[in-house]
Design a protein around this motif. Structure first.
Motif, PDB file in Angstrom:
ATOM      1  N   VAL A 138      41.170  44.412  29.561  1.00 59.91           N
ATOM      2  CA  VAL A 138      41.209  43.142  30.294  1.00 59.91           C
ATOM      3  C   VAL A 138      41.601  43.362  31.749  1.00 59.91           C
ATOM      4  O   VAL A 138      41.107  42.680  32.650  1.00 59.91           O
ATOM      5  CB  VAL A 138      42.171  42.160  29.601  1.00 59.91           C
ATOM      6  CG1 VAL A 138      42.443  40.944  30.489  1.00 59.91           C
ATOM      7  CG2 VAL A 138      41.580  41.701  28.275  1.00 59.91           C
ATOM      8  N   ASN A 139      42.452  44.348  32.007  1.00 55.05           N
ATOM      9  CA  ASN A 139      42.921  44.601  33.361  1.00 55.05           C
ATOM     10  C   ASN A 139      41.833  45.105  34.296  1.00 55.05           C
ATOM     11  O   ASN A 139      41.984  45.044  35.511  1.00 55.05           O
ATOM     12  CB  ASN A 139      44.080  45.601  33.329  1.00 55.05           C
ATOM     13  CG  ASN A 139      45.231  45.110  32.472  1.00 55.05           C
ATOM     14  OD1 ASN A 139      45.182  45.238  31.254  1.00 55.05           O
ATOM     15  ND2 ASN A 139      46.243  44.529  33.063  1.00 55.05           N
ATOM     16  N   LYS A 162      47.091  40.415  19.936  1.00 57.40           N
ATOM     17  CA  LYS A 162      46.576  39.606  21.048  1.00 57.40           C
ATOM     18  C   LYS A 162      47.485  39.692  22.262  1.00 57.40           C
ATOM     19  O   LYS A 162      46.999  39.796  23.401  1.00 57.40           O
ATOM     20  CB  LYS A 162      46.394  38.156  20.587  1.00 57.40           C
ATOM     21  CG  LYS A 162      45.148  37.958  19.730  1.00 57.40           C
ATOM     22  CD  LYS A 162      44.935  36.521  19.340  1.00 57.40           C
ATOM     23  CE  LYS A 162      45.818  36.098  18.195  1.00 57.40           C
ATOM     24  NZ  LYS A 162      45.455  34.766  17.669  1.00 57.40           N
ATOM     25  N   GLU A 163      48.788  39.688  22.050  1.00 55.67           N
ATOM     26  CA  GLU A 163      49.698  39.814  23.194  1.00 55.67           C
ATOM     27  C   GLU A 163      49.492  41.146  23.914  1.00 55.67           C
ATOM     28  O   GLU A 163      49.385  41.192  25.150  1.00 55.67           O
ATOM     29  CB  GLU A 163      51.150  39.696  22.745  1.00 55.67           C
ATOM     30  CG  GLU A 163      52.142  39.860  23.900  1.00 55.67           C
ATOM     31  CD  GLU A 163      53.590  39.860  23.459  1.00 55.67           C
ATOM     32  OE1 GLU A 163      54.453  40.235  24.279  1.00 55.67           O
ATOM     33  OE2 GLU A 163      53.880  39.500  22.293  1.00 55.67           O
ATOM     34  N   MET A 164      49.446  42.229  23.156  1.00 54.48           N
ATOM     35  CA  MET A 164      49.328  43.550  23.763  1.00 54.48           C
ATOM     36  C   MET A 164      47.975  43.741  24.442  1.00 54.48           C
ATOM     37  O   MET A 164      47.882  44.298  25.543  1.00 54.48           O
ATOM     38  CB  MET A 164      49.532  44.640  22.704  1.00 54.48           C
ATOM     39  CG  MET A 164      50.916  44.711  22.094  1.00 54.48           C
ATOM     40  SD  MET A 164      52.227  45.049  23.291  1.00 54.48           S
ATOM     41  CE  MET A 164      52.904  43.406  23.519  1.00 54.48           C
ATOM     42  N   MET A 165      46.904  43.265  23.807  1.00 53.53           N
ATOM     43  CA  MET A 165      45.566  43.519  24.333  1.00 53.53           C
ATOM     44  C   MET A 165      45.207  42.575  25.478  1.00 53.53           C
ATOM     45  O   MET A 165      44.465  42.960  26.389  1.00 53.53           O
ATOM     46  CB  MET A 165      44.536  43.415  23.211  1.00 53.53           C
ATOM     47  CG  MET A 165      44.746  44.455  22.125  1.00 53.53           C
ATOM     48  SD  MET A 165      43.587  44.290  20.768  1.00 53.53           S
ATOM     49  CE  MET A 165      42.108  44.915  21.553  1.00 53.53           C
ATOM     50  N   ILE A 166      45.723  41.363  25.455  1.00 48.52           N
ATOM     51  CA  ILE A 166      45.420  40.430  26.547  1.00 48.52           C
ATOM     52  C   ILE A 166      46.230  40.752  27.791  1.00 48.52           C
ATOM     53  O   ILE A 166      45.723  40.673  28.918  1.00 48.52           O
ATOM     54  CB  ILE A 166      45.637  38.975  26.080  1.00 48.52           C
ATOM     55  CG1 ILE A 166      44.532  38.586  25.089  1.00 48.52           C
ATOM     56  CG2 ILE A 166      45.635  38.012  27.272  1.00 48.52           C
ATOM     57  CD1 ILE A 166      44.743  37.238  24.433  1.00 48.52           C
ATOM     58  N   THR A 167      47.489  41.155  27.620  1.00 49.87           N
ATOM     59  CA  THR A 167      48.302  41.503  28.792  1.00 49.87           C
ATOM     60  C   THR A 167      48.034  42.919  29.277  1.00 49.87           C
ATOM     61  O   THR A 167      48.253  43.224  30.442  1.00 49.87           O
ATOM     62  CB  THR A 167      49.802  41.380  28.472  1.00 49.87           C
ATOM     63  OG1 THR A 167      50.151  42.331  27.446  1.00 49.87           O
ATOM     64  CG2 THR A 167      50.146  39.973  28.012  1.00 49.87           C
ATOM     65  N   GLU A 247      34.978  43.397  40.761  1.00 46.25           N
ATOM     66  CA  GLU A 247      36.148  43.100  41.589  1.00 46.25           C
ATOM     67  C   GLU A 247      37.370  43.859  41.081  1.00 46.25           C
ATOM     68  O   GLU A 247      38.156  44.389  41.881  1.00 46.25           O
ATOM     69  CB  GLU A 247      36.422  41.597  41.587  1.00 46.25           C
ATOM     70  CG  GLU A 247      37.774  41.172  42.131  1.00 46.25           C
ATOM     71  CD  GLU A 247      38.003  41.514  43.602  1.00 46.25           C
ATOM     72  OE1 GLU A 247      39.161  41.376  44.057  1.00 46.25           O
ATOM     73  OE2 GLU A 247      37.041  41.918  44.306  1.00 46.25           O
ATOM     74  N   ALA A 248      37.527  43.959  39.764  1.00 43.77           N
ATOM     75  CA  ALA A 248      38.654  44.702  39.206  1.00 43.77           C
ATOM     76  C   ALA A 248      38.576  46.176  39.573  1.00 43.77           C
ATOM     77  O   ALA A 248      39.588  46.802  39.919  1.00 43.77           O
ATOM     78  CB  ALA A 248      38.692  44.530  37.688  1.00 43.77           C
ATOM     79  N   LEU A 249      37.364  46.758  39.514  1.00 45.35           N
ATOM     80  CA  LEU A 249      37.199  48.161  39.893  1.00 45.35           C
ATOM     81  C   LEU A 249      37.476  48.363  41.377  1.00 45.35           C
ATOM     82  O   LEU A 249      38.134  49.333  41.771  1.00 45.35           O
ATOM     83  CB  LEU A 249      35.787  48.628  39.550  1.00 45.35           C
ATOM     84  CG  LEU A 249      35.414  48.679  38.064  1.00 45.35           C
ATOM     85  CD1 LEU A 249      33.964  49.135  37.902  1.00 45.35           C
ATOM     86  CD2 LEU A 249      36.344  49.605  37.291  1.00 45.35           C
ATOM     87  N   ALA A 250      36.992  47.431  42.213  1.00 40.17           N
ATOM     88  CA  ALA A 250      37.233  47.528  43.656  1.00 40.17           C
ATOM     89  C   ALA A 250      38.719  47.403  43.962  1.00 40.17           C
ATOM     90  O   ALA A 250      39.257  48.143  44.799  1.00 40.17           O
ATOM     91  CB  ALA A 250      36.432  46.450  44.388  1.00 40.17           C
ATOM     92  N   ALA A 251      39.389  46.462  43.301  1.00 39.61           N
ATOM     93  CA  ALA A 251      40.819  46.275  43.531  1.00 39.61           C
ATOM     94  C   ALA A 251      41.605  47.515  43.137  1.00 39.61           C
ATOM     95  O   ALA A 251      42.567  47.899  43.813  1.00 39.61           O
ATOM     96  CB  ALA A 251      41.309  45.057  42.748  1.00 39.61           C
TER      97      ALA A 251
END
Length: 263
Positions: A138-139, A162-167, A247-251
């Protein structure tokens, strides 16, 4: 006897074969050719008369940093549809499920995203206290489609999964062991001995009984893999074509916070 490849190193210690992802300069990140070579190595395990147990680990200071982000930038473009129906990830995860010989993950350093999935699809996981594990899809703007959605809920339940994978939070070895995500966690200097002792204990047992017992339990894993893996991989392919992924890769390259629009 299984031979090493360009990116997968294979060594033997008695009845134990040690399979190491060998891209230490990239923290053993999985490029397409790495995935193919690892899958081919796994599929040779059951016909290898020189070993009874396999250990999967990573060369250098990392277990596996996940998918190779550098190659992702070149391969995943917004609006460009994938050419294949099934991805390499499906074939690799199915190889883990189908192998009868026991595989122990020896997590010596970061295991992120696909790296975490590779460890958790093994039959047992021994982790260094100093190592870390987490699903970071997700990150980087991706759906956790490579098998994480199969194994995390099976191991720790849907709520924690879900907590671990979403965050995308990374867990230390001790946290992962306390949560029941991995079998045990030990200081890094004891990791190889602890893992090898476990492998030798299993190797000394009647081999058919060991393999058939593993295969019986893996019916549950195969059931969930068949149910979850293909749709989650399809959703991951969709996310690979998103502007938010780019955008995530660029960031990440530019060391800044991402700005996401849902596109």
């Amino acid at each position: 006897m299984i031979e090493s490849t360009e990116q997968i190193d294979v060594t033997y210690e008695g009845d134990v074969v040690v399979v190491s992802i060998n891209r230490p300069e990239r923290l053993n990140a999985i490029a397409p050719e790495t995935s193919d070579q690892l899958r081919e190595t796994l599929l040779r395990l059951d016909d290898d008369d020189d070993s009874r147990v396999a250990i999967l680990t990573g060369a250098g200071r990392g277990f596996c940093a996940g998918g190779d982000v550098k190659s992702m930038t070149d391969r995943h473009k917004p609006g460009v549809a994938p050419k294949k129906v099934y991805s390499q990830g499906r074939h690799l995860m199915n190889a883990f499920v189908s192998v009868e010989k026991p595989i122990i993950a020896m997590v010596n350093g970061p295991a992120a995203g696909l790296g975490a999935t590779l460890a958790l699809f093994c039959d047992m996981v021994v982790m260094a206290d100093e190592a870390s594990i987490g699903d970071r899809h997700v990150n980087v703007g991706l759906v956790a489609g490579d098998g994480g959605a199969v194994m995390w809920p099976l191991l720790v339940g849907p709520l924690l999964a879900k907590e671990m994978m979403i965050t995308g939070r990374m867990l230390s070895g001790r946290e992962a062991a306390d949560m029941g995500l991995v079998n045990r966690s030990v200081p890094l200097e004891q990791l190889r001995k602890e893992t090898m002792d476990l492998a030798r204990e299993i190797a000394a047992l009647p081999p058919y009984a060991v393999r058939a017992t593993k295969t019986s339990v893996n019916r549950y894993v195969a059931w969930m893999t068949n149910l979850v893996l293909e749709p989650s991989l399809a959703w991951e392919k969709i996310s690979m074509m998103s502007e938010d992924h780019q955008e995530a890769l660029a960031a990440r390259r530019e060391k800044r916070a991402g700005v996401y629009t849902g596109q």
